[in-house]
Design a protein around this motif. Structure first.
Motif: not given
Length: 401
Positions: A278, A336, A333, A341, A274, A281, A339
């Motif tokens: 993030e 998150r 985060d 993205h 994860s 992103r 996501n």
């Protein structure tokens, strides 16, 4: 075409190389696309809102093929004298793009990518072994972030590891935004294609199980794959397979080590998958937002009419921090959950190497937090020197542990 001095110059300067420029945030928050001029080519519309970016990337009214849109090569807007993706899978529209993409997907399978994970892990551990043996400080770009994806993509394609410096030099020149020698990129493209054509020719005489060998077998089985198309596909996979990840790894570390992110991953390595999403992103990897799209007919985006033949630049970094799409978009985060993205693009041109990049990035972060839990920058982030390239990354990343 003479540049219009009244238009704002893009890319906009940011306070930090891994930040989003205030002008970009302002334009995004205002909503409507704006006209900008780039260092080369004609002006373009700049699209920044998440929903508008997704629409441009998926709408059939937009294409990547400049010739189809009636745009001459020297008119293509960009930060380099020539579109680095010209004459490649990335610059084609359906049906040619669809045909080549299907051919690639037949040999560049999820199974083939996942089979690279243990070999990537073994290489990552060997690289860290050398770091530990030599002791700190060390340049993590030269001794980890670059050789890891280069080794993986060489393994995937069947490119001799001894030729790393050769194709690395050509790639750097091809993606350079330094205006010193405008013909250098063309020479690098020719030299790289000649080198790859030699590899392809050798596979025709001596079949192999690597990706180049698989593509040669497709060509020879009558799958409508010409020699120039084959070389172009290999070039695209070679460049995308190492250049992006080699810069994302140090970019990620700059972001993680600026706060508590790295320590969080040391404490809980299960967060790595994860965390990779993030960090993808938040990282503004491409200095010009994206390769340009061209309107194939008049179309409205964000309340603005884009006329047939006009170019559009979608700014992925601004879209990936759009408060209309992400809660607390400026916050890193690592847990998150939602996501979606756009780091790998969207639609038909979504990055064909996304799965490979994820494997490499996950292996890189897991290995570093496990083997070097006290990793720290040996130089203040403000003192890092960043590359003059389409792909954003530091030239060196001095670290200690």
């Amino acid at each position: 075409m003479t540049a219009n001095p009244a238009l704002p110059s893009f890319p906009f300067p940011a306070d930090h190389p891994l930040g989003v420029a205030a002008d970009l945030r302002r334009i995004r928050d205002h909503g409507a696309p704006v006209r900008v001029r780039l260092p080369f080519g004609r002006p373009a519309w700049l699209v920044t809102r998440y929903d508008d970016v997704r629409r441009v990337l998926t709408a059939p009214e937009f294409g990547r093929d400049a010739h189809r849109a009636g745009v001459a090569p020297h008119e293509i807007p960009g930060v380099t004298p020539r579109d680095p993706a010209a004459d490649s899978l990335l610059s084609l529209d359906p049906p040619d793009h669809s045909r080549l993409r299907r051919l690639v997907s037949r040999v560049f399978t999820p199974r083939r990518v996942e089979d690279l994970r243990p070999r990537a892990q073994a290489l990552a551990d060997r690289l860290v072994d050398r770091l530990l043996a030599d002791g700190p400080p060390a340049d993590l770009v030269e001794h980890f972030a670059l050789p890891l994806p280069v080794g993986v993509v060489c393994d995937l394609l069947g490119v001799p590891a001894a030729d790393r410096e050769l194709f690395r030099g050509h790639t750097e020149t091809l993606l350079s935004t330094d205006p010193g020698d405008p013909e250098a990129a063309a020479r690098a493209r020719t030299a790289l294609d000649d080198y790859l054509a030699g590899l392809v020719a050798r596979r025709a005489h001596t079949p192999t199980d690597d990706l180049i060998g698989a593509l040669v077998r497709l060509r020879d089985s009558g799958d409508r794959l010409s020699d120039p198309e084959l070389v172009s596909l290999v070039r695209t996979l070679l460049i995308a397979g190492h250049e992006t990840t080699a810069n994302l790894i140090p970019d990620f570390l700059v972001l993680l080590l600026a706060g508590d992110g790295y320590c969080e991953l040391v404490a809980d390595p299960e967060r790595v998958p994860s965390a990779v999403e993030e960090l993808l992103r938040l990282t503004p990897l491409i200095t010009m937002g994206s390769f340009p799209r061209f309107a194939l007919k008049d179309v409205e985006i964000g309340g603005v009419r884009v006329r047939a033949g006009e170019a559009v630049i979608v700014e992925l970094s601004a879209a990936n921090r759009d408060p209309g799409a992400f809660a607390f978009p400026e916050t890193l985060d690592l847990l998150r959950e939602e996501n979606p993205h756009l780091a790998f693009g969207f639609g038909v041109h979504r990055c064909v190497g996304a799965a490979l990049a994820r494997v490499e990035l996950q292996v890189a972060l897991r290995t570093l937090v496990r083997r070097l839990p006290r990793l720290a920058l040996a130089k203040h982030p403000d003192d890092l020197v960043w590359r003059d390239s389409v792909v954003r990354g530091p030239r060196e990343l001095p670290v200690t542990w």
